[in-house]
Design a protein around this motif. Structure first.
Motif, PDB file in Angstrom:
ATOM      1  N   ASP A 529      -3.763  -2.388  -8.519  1.00 15.59           N
ATOM      2  CA  ASP A 529      -5.030  -2.628  -7.830  1.00 15.59           C
ATOM      3  C   ASP A 529      -5.277  -4.113  -7.572  1.00 15.59           C
ATOM      4  OD1 ASP A 529      -5.480   0.071  -7.878  1.00 15.59           O
ATOM      5  OD2 ASP A 529      -6.763   0.014  -9.673  1.00 15.59           O
ATOM      6  N   ARG A 530      -4.942  -4.957  -8.547  1.00 16.58           N
ATOM      7  CA  ARG A 530      -5.317  -6.373  -8.460  1.00 16.58           C
ATOM      8  C   ARG A 530      -4.235  -7.255  -7.842  1.00 16.58           C
ATOM      9  NH1 ARG A 530      -8.348  -7.478 -14.301  1.00 16.58           N
ATOM     10  NH2 ARG A 530      -9.719  -5.647 -14.219  1.00 16.58           N
ATOM     11  N   VAL A 531      -2.974  -6.791  -7.892  1.00 15.62           N
ATOM     12  CA  VAL A 531      -1.879  -7.637  -7.399  1.00 15.62           C
ATOM     13  C   VAL A 531      -1.191  -6.995  -6.190  1.00 15.62           C
ATOM     14  CG1 VAL A 531       0.278  -8.798  -7.986  1.00 15.62           C
ATOM     15  CG2 VAL A 531      -1.548  -8.636  -9.692  1.00 15.62           C
ATOM     16  N   LEU A 532      -0.609  -5.824  -6.388  1.00 20.26           N
ATOM     17  CA  LEU A 532       0.189  -5.226  -5.319  1.00 20.26           C
ATOM     18  C   LEU A 532      -0.624  -4.960  -4.059  1.00 20.26           C
ATOM     19  CD1 LEU A 532       2.466  -2.696  -7.254  1.00 20.26           C
ATOM     20  CD2 LEU A 532       3.058  -4.961  -6.364  1.00 20.26           C
ATOM     21  N   LEU A 533      -1.826  -4.401  -4.218  1.00 17.88           N
ATOM     22  CA  LEU A 533      -2.608  -4.033  -3.046  1.00 17.88           C
ATOM     23  C   LEU A 533      -3.192  -5.237  -2.315  1.00 17.88           C
ATOM     24  CD1 LEU A 533      -4.480  -0.837  -4.295  1.00 17.88           C
ATOM     25  CD2 LEU A 533      -2.370  -1.007  -2.979  1.00 17.88           C
ATOM     26  N   GLY A 534      -3.008  -6.419  -2.882  1.00 19.79           N
ATOM     27  CA  GLY A 534      -3.527  -7.623  -2.232  1.00 19.79           C
ATOM     28  C   GLY A 534      -2.586  -8.229  -1.210  1.00 19.79           C
ATOM     29  N   SER A 535      -1.389  -7.636  -1.034  1.00 18.73           N
ATOM     30  CA  SER A 535      -0.437  -8.172  -0.057  1.00 18.73           C
ATOM     31  C   SER A 535       0.166  -7.036   0.745  1.00 18.73           C
ATOM     32  CB  SER A 535       0.685  -8.943  -0.768  1.00 18.73           C
ATOM     33  OG  SER A 535       1.483  -8.064  -1.546  1.00 18.73           O
ATOM     34  N   VAL A 536       0.658  -7.347   1.946  1.00 17.74           N
ATOM     35  CA  VAL A 536       1.278  -6.333   2.790  1.00 17.74           C
ATOM     36  C   VAL A 536       2.515  -5.736   2.127  1.00 17.74           C
ATOM     37  CG1 VAL A 536       2.421  -5.908   4.991  1.00 17.74           C
ATOM     38  CG2 VAL A 536       0.334  -7.283   4.916  1.00 17.74           C
ATOM     39  N   PRO A 537       3.446  -6.571   1.584  1.00 15.83           N
ATOM     40  CA  PRO A 537       4.606  -5.966   0.914  1.00 15.83           C
ATOM     41  C   PRO A 537       4.205  -5.091  -0.267  1.00 15.83           C
ATOM     42  CG  PRO A 537       5.022  -8.280   1.389  1.00 15.83           C
ATOM     43  CD  PRO A 537       3.572  -8.050   1.663  1.00 15.83           C
ATOM     44  N   GLY A 538       3.182  -5.525  -1.006  1.00 14.58           N
ATOM     45  CA  GLY A 538       2.728  -4.734  -2.144  1.00 14.58           C
ATOM     46  C   GLY A 538       2.186  -3.386  -1.722  1.00 14.58           C
ATOM     47  N   ARG A 539       1.418  -3.370  -0.635  1.00 18.71           N
ATOM     48  CA  ARG A 539       0.870  -2.100  -0.145  1.00 18.71           C
ATOM     49  C   ARG A 539       1.985  -1.201   0.380  1.00 18.71           C
ATOM     50  NH1 ARG A 539      -3.388  -5.555   1.668  1.00 18.71           N
ATOM     51  NH2 ARG A 539      -2.472  -5.706   3.752  1.00 18.71           N
ATOM     52  N   MET A 540       2.982  -1.793   1.036  1.00 18.91           N
ATOM     53  CA  MET A 540       4.111  -1.001   1.523  1.00 18.91           C
ATOM     54  C   MET A 540       4.868  -0.378   0.356  1.00 18.91           C
ATOM     55  SD  MET A 540       5.516  -3.435   4.607  1.00 18.91           S
ATOM     56  CE  MET A 540       6.906  -2.354   4.914  1.00 18.91           C
ATOM     57  N   PHE A 541       5.105  -1.158  -0.707  1.00 13.48           N
ATOM     58  CA  PHE A 541       5.801  -0.620  -1.874  1.00 13.48           C
ATOM     59  C   PHE A 541       4.989   0.506  -2.517  1.00 13.48           C
ATOM     60  CE2 PHE A 541       6.101  -0.531  -6.508  1.00 13.48           C
ATOM     61  CZ  PHE A 541       7.422  -0.165  -6.662  1.00 13.48           C
ATOM     62  N   THR A 542       3.669   0.300  -2.631  1.00  9.23           N
ATOM     63  CA  THR A 542       2.810   1.309  -3.248  1.00  9.23           C
ATOM     64  C   THR A 542       2.839   2.610  -2.455  1.00  9.23           C
ATOM     65  OG1 THR A 542       1.378  -0.422  -4.131  1.00  9.23           O
ATOM     66  CG2 THR A 542       0.464   1.807  -4.040  1.00  9.23           C
ATOM     67  N   PHE A 544       5.231   3.671  -0.495  1.00  4.75           N
ATOM     68  CA  PHE A 544       6.548   4.290  -0.696  1.00  4.75           C
ATOM     69  C   PHE A 544       6.616   4.994  -2.049  1.00  4.75           C
ATOM     70  CE2 PHE A 544      10.737   3.894  -2.702  1.00  4.75           C
ATOM     71  CZ  PHE A 544      11.483   4.710  -1.863  1.00  4.75           C
ATOM     72  N   TYR A 545       6.062   4.337  -3.080  1.00  2.74           N
ATOM     73  CA  TYR A 545       6.079   4.913  -4.426  1.00  2.74           C
ATOM     74  C   TYR A 545       5.340   6.244  -4.464  1.00  2.74           C
ATOM     75  CZ  TYR A 545       4.976   5.476  -9.381  1.00  2.74           C
ATOM     76  OH  TYR A 545       4.830   5.978 -10.634  1.00  2.74           O
ATOM     77  N   TYR A 546       4.197   6.308  -3.790  1.00  2.62           N
ATOM     78  CA  TYR A 546       3.410   7.539  -3.809  1.00  2.62           C
ATOM     79  C   TYR A 546       4.066   8.649  -3.000  1.00  2.62           C
ATOM     80  CZ  TYR A 546      -0.556   6.096  -6.553  1.00  2.62           C
ATOM     81  OH  TYR A 546      -1.347   5.715  -7.603  1.00  2.62           O
ATOM     82  N   GLN A 547       4.936   8.292  -2.095  1.00  2.00           N
ATOM     83  CA  GLN A 547       5.684   9.307  -1.358  1.00  2.00           C
ATOM     84  C   GLN A 547       6.854   9.834  -2.182  1.00  2.00           C
ATOM     85  OE1 GLN A 547       5.204  10.632   1.630  1.00  2.00           O
ATOM     86  NE2 GLN A 547       3.539   9.398   2.435  1.00  2.00           N
ATOM     87  N   ALA A 548       7.539   8.933  -2.902  1.00  5.96           N
ATOM     88  CA  ALA A 548       8.805   9.288  -3.539  1.00  5.96           C
ATOM     89  C   ALA A 548       8.684   9.723  -4.994  1.00  5.96           C
ATOM     90  CB  ALA A 548       9.769   8.094  -3.455  1.00  5.96           C
ATOM     91  N   SER A 549       7.672   9.227  -5.716  1.00  3.39           N
ATOM     92  CA  SER A 549       7.652   9.423  -7.161  1.00  3.39           C
ATOM     93  C   SER A 549       7.279  10.828  -7.631  1.00  3.39           C
ATOM     94  CB  SER A 549       6.709   8.413  -7.814  1.00  3.39           C
ATOM     95  OG  SER A 549       5.383   8.607  -7.360  1.00  3.39           O
ATOM     96  N   PRO A 550       6.473  11.627  -6.903  1.00  2.00           N
ATOM     97  CA  PRO A 550       6.153  12.960  -7.449  1.00  2.00           C
ATOM     98  C   PRO A 550       7.365  13.806  -7.783  1.00  2.00           C
ATOM     99  CG  PRO A 550       4.662  12.423  -5.663  1.00  2.00           C
ATOM    100  CD  PRO A 550       5.715  11.348  -5.671  1.00  2.00           C
ATOM    101  N   ALA A 551       8.404  13.742  -6.972  1.00  2.00           N
ATOM    102  CA  ALA A 551       9.591  14.553  -7.245  1.00  2.00           C
ATOM    103  C   ALA A 551      10.248  14.133  -8.557  1.00  2.00           C
ATOM    104  CB  ALA A 551      10.580  14.432  -6.091  1.00  2.00           C
TER     105      ALA A 551
END
Length: 584
Positions: A529-542, A544-551
């Motif tokens: 919330d405080r670091v990753l979502l504050g940048s474009v690369p961080g939001r892109m990684f997040t 991707f993580y929410y797409q791939a991690s449930p499996a």
């Protein structure tokens, strides 16, 4: 599977007549029965029952002869208790069973806006807390608290049935008041303020004045008994209109098939995208309040509400119900459980109908009315009728993680000459916590109705959609003839714990550490919330993580050695997250 199929809803509305020139005898009361039968979508269209999970939403209200709102009669609890018309998130989010976000302004707009106009009062609108975007239903952990009712948003493949939340614990953003207005009440079921909640959450329950007429959605597979409502004694006799507004999710046709708002934080694979369809439909029946029994029926609705939010000019032009709806036209189609087929066609002495209204006295002893012909004069001997006796063995049994059963032996009132009079309603209401004051009982969530029977008959009602390992209290009040009621009886219970079922939020981390509430998972969420979502690369990684991690999380679930390896792999990331937060 939780389905709404061929349920007959009978709502008996207890009205106190006001003396006039031909005054009624003291203590005489009048009953108005409103009958209609919601229809379910066919199994071929809704095999899991998830489209009917919330049931149809409906509101019943009394208006004067011009259509101006006078009083609420009954409103389904999703609107009256859980605030689906006034909660955080844009109005056109997708949906899934017990979806937690999105102001459903199209829910029951004719009732809501005509009521607000008549009272000259709107509620404060609820938005996401701390300026968080309204267009995402994820990544709100920093402003979220434990959720007492809703499930987290679900992917289609997670929707195994209509009532079960796959995640036993979920934290949601309850929102905060904004400077905007809303015709719907906020939710009233947030019993305490937690550290992450906005202070305005404390006012939600007090500001909700619709909860007292909340009613449960009809129970699938059986006839539902009466629900009672007592009108204030200053209701004048005369001509009135009784309105019923009915709406459903997933009711699309060629005209109404709006695309929902896609979550802007990459969670587009959550929720069902066919939830926005045909608008609410409204039936209208004239009803005369006097001392004679009467009956009226209606087959087709007279109009429909707005399928999307109305602009300010339209809202300001609404004064009576007719101003808030359009006449029925060819855009409203009919199917099983859909559109004009939302209510089933019934047959009685009056002929064919979809909605039936009958007035009689509380004891039902007068000559019944016929179409166009008044019945007998109300003359029930209320002064000779006692309040209902309390039930002798009110208790809770069959405790599970997400359900419980209320059981008791039915009672009666003592009427004239000592005869037993069957109760008119068993009012069972539930809330989280361990206390239930009279005011808390009135605002608690109603359970499915129970059919009154003779004294000594065993009765049960199942309480569904509960949360695991939570304290609840259930109250019972017996309503009898002539507006007389028993005292509220209560029983406390705690649901059982549940083993790890599935995960939410930080999927892999939650699977590895066993709970979304573990400190390691919390640390990773804060870093997101405080670091990753504050940048474009961080939001892109997040995203991707929410797409791939449930499996991957599903592979970890229940395999202890794999979860142990995952914990070892995640510990360095937790340490890095801690350092990152400290130097931020």
């Amino acid at each position: 599977m939780n389905r709404l199929s061929f349920s007959l809803v009978t709502l008996s509305l207890l009205l106190v007549a006001v003396p006039e020139a031909r005054a009624q005898a003291p203590g005489i009361c009048q009953t108005v029965s409103v009958q209609f039968q919601p229809k379910a979508y066919p199994a071929s269209r809704d095999p899991k029952g998830v489209y009917e999970a919330g049931g149809p939403q409906f509101a019943i209200w009394l208006a004067d002869a011009t259509g101006k709102w006078v009083a609420d009669i009954a409103v389904t609890r999703m609107t009256a208790i859980f605030g689906i018309g006034n909660r955080p998130g844009v109005w056109n989010f997708s949906s899934s069973p017990k979806f937690p976000y999105g102001r459903r302004l199209f829910d029951l707009p004719v009732w809501a806006y005509s009521r607000a106009a008549a009272r000259n009062r709107f509620y404060k609108e609820v938005v996401m807390s701390q300026g968080q975007p309204e267009t995402t239903f994820g990544f709100h952990e920093s402003i979220s608290s434990n959720e007492p009712y809703y499930c987290r948003p679900l992917r289609p493949e997670e929707q195994v049935d209509a009532v079960t939340c796959p995640t036993p614990r979920f934290t949601s953003c309850k929102g905060q008041y904004s400077g905007n207005q809303n015709p719907y009440p906020p939710r009233n079921d947030v019993s305490s303020l937690e550290g992450r909640d906005d202070p305005s959450v404390r006012s939600f329950a007090a500001d909700n004045d619709v909860d007292v007429v909340a009613t449960a959605t009809p129970t699938p597979g059986r006839t539902n008994p009466a629900t009672l409502w007592t009108v204030p004694p200053d209701l004048a006799p005369g001509d009135y209109l009784l309105f019923i507004e009915v709406n459903k999710e997933y009711d699309q046709n060629d005209t109404y098939h709006l695309n929902p708002q896609v979550d802007t934080m990459g969670l587009s694979n959550y929720g069902n995208e066919n939830n926005l369809g045909m608008p609410s439909l409204v039936w209208k029946l004239p009803i005369k309040m006097d001392e004679h029994a009467k009956v009226a029926t209606a087959t087709e609705p007279v109009g429909y509400g707005a399928p999307t939010p109305m602009d300010a000019a339209k809202i300001s032009s609404i004064h009576v119900a007719g101003d808030a709806m359009s006449p029925i036209d060819g855009t409203i189609t009919e199917g099983v459980g859909s559109g004009l087929g939302r209510l089933g066609l019934q047959v009685s002495a009056e002929g064919m109908w979809k909605v039936r209204v009958e007035t009689t006295d509380c004891g039902g002893v007068v000559t019944p009315p016929a179409p166009g012909v008044d019945g007998g004069v109300m003359q029930a001997p209320c002064e000779q009728t006692a309040a209902p006796d309390p039930v002798p063995d009110f208790h809770v049994t069959s405790l599970k993680a997400d359900s419980a059963v209320v059981a008791f032996t039915q009672t009666a009132s003592r009427g004239p000459n000592g005869m037993d009079l069957r109760p008119t309603k068993y009012d069972v209401r539930l809330r989280q916590g361990t206390s239930m004051t009279p005011a808390e009982f009135e605002s608690a969530s109603p359970a499915p109705a129970i059919e009154p029977a003779s004294r000594g008959t065993a009765a049960t009602v199942e309480l569904l959609n509960l949360k695991p390992d939570v304290d609840y209290i259930v109250g019972l009040r017996v309503n009898g003839a002539c507006r007389k009621q028993s005292a509220v009886q209560t029983a406390s219970f705690k649901t059982t714990s549940i083993k790890f079922k599935t995960v939410e939020g930080c999927f892999v981390a939650t699977a590895a550490f066993g709970s979304a509430l573990e400190p390691q998972v919390e640390m990773l969420r804060r870093f997101r919330d405080r670091v990753l979502l504050g940048s474009v690369p961080g939001r892109m990684f997040t995203a991707f993580y929410y797409q791939a991690s449930p499996a991957l999380a599903r592979q970890l679930r229940g395999v202890e050695w794999a979860r142990g390896l995952a914990r070892l792999a995640l510990e360095p990331l937790v340490a890095l997250a801690r350092v990152g937060l400290e130097v931020q």
